[in-house]
Structure formats: C-alpha cells, structure tokens
Design a protein around this motif. Sequence first.
Motif, PDB file in Angstrom:
ATOM      1  N   GLY A  14       4.542  12.206  17.427  1.00 30.49           N
ATOM      2  CA  GLY A  14       2.968  12.081  17.556  1.00 30.49           C
ATOM      3  C   GLY A  14       2.227  13.339  17.438  1.00 30.49           C
ATOM      4  O   GLY A  14       0.991  13.007  17.623  1.00 30.49           O
ATOM      5  N   ARG A  15       2.921  14.514  17.436  1.00 32.76           N
ATOM      6  CA  ARG A  15       1.914  15.630  17.692  1.00 32.76           C
ATOM      7  C   ARG A  15       1.686  16.211  16.215  1.00 32.76           C
ATOM      8  O   ARG A  15       2.368  15.980  14.947  1.00 32.76           O
ATOM      9  CB  ARG A  15       3.135  16.908  18.063  1.00 32.76           C
ATOM     10  N   LEU A  16       0.321  16.587  16.072  1.00 35.59           N
ATOM     11  CA  LEU A  16      -0.223  16.883  14.694  1.00 35.59           C
ATOM     12  C   LEU A  16       0.459  18.425  14.169  1.00 35.59           C
ATOM     13  O   LEU A  16       0.853  19.406  14.954  1.00 35.59           O
ATOM     14  CB  LEU A  16      -1.487  17.328  14.958  1.00 35.59           C
ATOM     15  N   LYS A  17       0.948  18.446  12.987  1.00 39.56           N
ATOM     16  CA  LYS A  17       1.367  19.676  12.363  1.00 39.56           C
ATOM     17  C   LYS A  17       0.242  20.390  11.881  1.00 39.56           C
ATOM     18  O   LYS A  17      -0.530  19.648  11.166  1.00 39.56           O
ATOM     19  CB  LYS A  17       2.440  19.218  11.182  1.00 39.56           C
TER      20      LYS A  17
ATOM     21  N   GLY B 227      -7.904  10.176   2.718  1.00 40.57           N
ATOM     22  CA  GLY B 227      -8.054  10.277   4.076  1.00 40.57           C
ATOM     23  C   GLY B 227      -8.952   9.303   4.705  1.00 40.57           C
ATOM     24  O   GLY B 227      -9.541   9.821   5.779  1.00 40.57           O
ATOM     25  N   GLY B 228      -9.111   8.096   4.060  1.00 40.73           N
ATOM     26  CA  GLY B 228     -10.284   7.282   4.698  1.00 40.73           C
ATOM     27  C   GLY B 228     -11.578   7.559   4.558  1.00 40.73           C
ATOM     28  O   GLY B 228     -12.639   7.109   5.164  1.00 40.73           O
TER      29      GLY B 228
ATOM     30  N   VAL C  36     -13.467   9.227  12.713  1.00 42.25           N
ATOM     31  CA  VAL C  36     -12.135   9.948  12.418  1.00 42.25           C
ATOM     32  C   VAL C  36     -11.613   8.869  11.560  1.00 42.25           C
ATOM     33  O   VAL C  36     -11.258   7.695  11.851  1.00 42.25           O
ATOM     34  CB  VAL C  36     -11.437  10.093  13.715  1.00 42.25           C
ATOM     35  N   SER C  37     -11.198   9.306  10.450  1.00 46.52           N
ATOM     36  CA  SER C  37     -10.599   8.524   9.301  1.00 46.52           C
ATOM     37  C   SER C  37      -9.288   9.063   9.045  1.00 46.52           C
ATOM     38  O   SER C  37      -8.939  10.181   8.943  1.00 46.52           O
ATOM     39  CB  SER C  37     -11.534   8.261   7.978  1.00 46.52           C
ATOM     40  N   TYR C  38      -8.321   7.986   8.569  1.00 45.14           N
ATOM     41  CA  TYR C  38      -6.837   8.453   8.031  1.00 45.14           C
ATOM     42  C   TYR C  38      -6.606   7.559   7.057  1.00 45.14           C
ATOM     43  O   TYR C  38      -7.011   6.310   6.842  1.00 45.14           O
ATOM     44  CB  TYR C  38      -5.949   8.480   9.182  1.00 45.14           C
TER      45      TYR C  38
ATOM     46  N   PHE D  58      -7.779  12.512   7.848  1.00 45.79           N
ATOM     47  CA  PHE D  58      -6.279  12.908   7.731  1.00 45.79           C
ATOM     48  C   PHE D  58      -5.829  12.396   6.178  1.00 45.79           C
ATOM     49  O   PHE D  58      -5.740  11.234   6.375  1.00 45.79           O
ATOM     50  CB  PHE D  58      -5.493  12.334   8.880  1.00 45.79           C
ATOM     51  N   HIS D  59      -5.761  13.250   5.499  1.00 38.69           N
ATOM     52  CA  HIS D  59      -5.224  12.616   4.120  1.00 38.69           C
ATOM     53  C   HIS D  59      -3.555  12.667   4.217  1.00 38.69           C
ATOM     54  O   HIS D  59      -2.945  13.682   4.944  1.00 38.69           O
ATOM     55  CB  HIS D  59      -5.548  13.739   3.091  1.00 38.69           C
ATOM     56  N   ASN D  60      -2.984  11.688   3.523  1.00 35.36           N
ATOM     57  CA  ASN D  60      -1.553  11.397   3.929  1.00 35.36           C
ATOM     58  C   ASN D  60      -1.152  11.589   5.432  1.00 35.36           C
ATOM     59  O   ASN D  60      -0.379  12.209   5.771  1.00 35.36           O
ATOM     60  CB  ASN D  60      -0.939  12.437   3.041  1.00 35.36           C
ATOM     61  N   ALA D  61      -1.735  10.562   6.154  1.00 30.34           N
ATOM     62  CA  ALA D  61      -1.847  10.873   7.701  1.00 30.34           C
ATOM     63  C   ALA D  61      -0.516  10.736   8.170  1.00 30.34           C
ATOM     64  O   ALA D  61      -0.006  11.561   9.184  1.00 30.34           O
ATOM     65  CB  ALA D  61      -2.594   9.445   8.181  1.00 30.34           C
TER      66      ALA D  61
END
Length: 196
Positions: free
Chosen positions: A159-162, A122-123, A115-117, A148-151
């Motif tokens: 901290g909730r994912l949009k 996005g890592g 998992v990258s960010y 995650f691009h522009n994490a």
Amino acid sequence: MQTNSAHAPLNVAVVIGSNRHGRFGPVVADWILGHVRDREDLLPEVVDVAEIDLPTSFARTPEAARVLTDVTPRLARADAFVVLTPEYNHSFPAGLKNLIDWHYGEWRAKPVAMVSYGGLAGGLRATEHLRQVFAELHAVTVRDTVSFHNAGASFDDSGRLKGATGPDAAAKAMLDQLVWWGTALREARERRPYAA
C-alpha cells in the motif's frame, strides 16, 4: 458572542466514496490520511460509504433515521471535506451519490477537495461530475486535485505509493487550498449564517 476560530484546526471529513467489494479506496485513503494527519491545521474524521447503509429510497423510515443519526452529525461538524472517488462508467459511484443526496445543509458554504483514482483517466471525469453536484449544494470545490492514473500500479503490495514526489506535492497544494477556503468560509459562517 462569536467565537474566534481563526487558528483552530479545521475538522475535515475524509469521505471514502466506493463501497464495491475488493475496492481500492482504502489504499488511497490511507495515503491521503497520512498527509492530513501530518498537518496541525487539520483534524480528520473518516466517513466510509461502505460502512453506511443508507437506503436507496428517500422515504423517511425509522431505519433511514437511525443511519442518518450516525452519519449526519459527522458531516455537519466538518469544516471541510476530502472526497475520494474512483471512476465508474465515466462518473462517480452510486454509493457516494446516495450519501451526498441524503444531505444538503451539511455541505453548504464548505470547501471540498477531491482525490480520484482509476485507469487511464485517473478518475478525472468523476471529479468533474462531482464539481457540478457540489456546486448545486452551495459547496466550494478547490481547484487542485490529486488523481492516480492506473492506480493499482501506483502503489506496491503493502500500500505504499511508488514515485511519491509528484503526488505528495499535489496533495500539499490541494490541502493548502482546502485550509485557506476552510478557514475563510468558517470565519464567514461565524460572522453571518449562509443563506442559500
């Protein structure tokens, strides 16, 4: 006598790979840990490089031995890994590389999901560098990743994912692959020890 672990959950080490002050890694870690904990086929254990004071020199000092006594068994008992990495200067962090380099057999013949960010990339460049490193250690990286691009803009202030639909589907696909590889490789190691 060999044990049959085909239906036992996989022990998965979730490695948080950044130790920078003000890091974003714990936010991403909480999200992926939610997915791992929701599955009956995975038992997570967090390994956070920020909590491991590995020496930068590879001298086998008493201090190095003490630190390794804590972290090495945690990596050794893992059947699989989920590695979280930011991208620093087009690659992954030095703290993560240090953790990887202090170990060898703990990674062998086990699957690694990533998992990258980061910013625009996005890592993903960090992920590609990690694939090369883990191949050298005889680990198997799973094909699908989560990035995650522009994490910072992907998560709200709590901290909730949009817009979780895409990342949630990507996490499921990645973890499904991790379970397949983890189960297959665990069964293979039980039948015959891996020889590098």
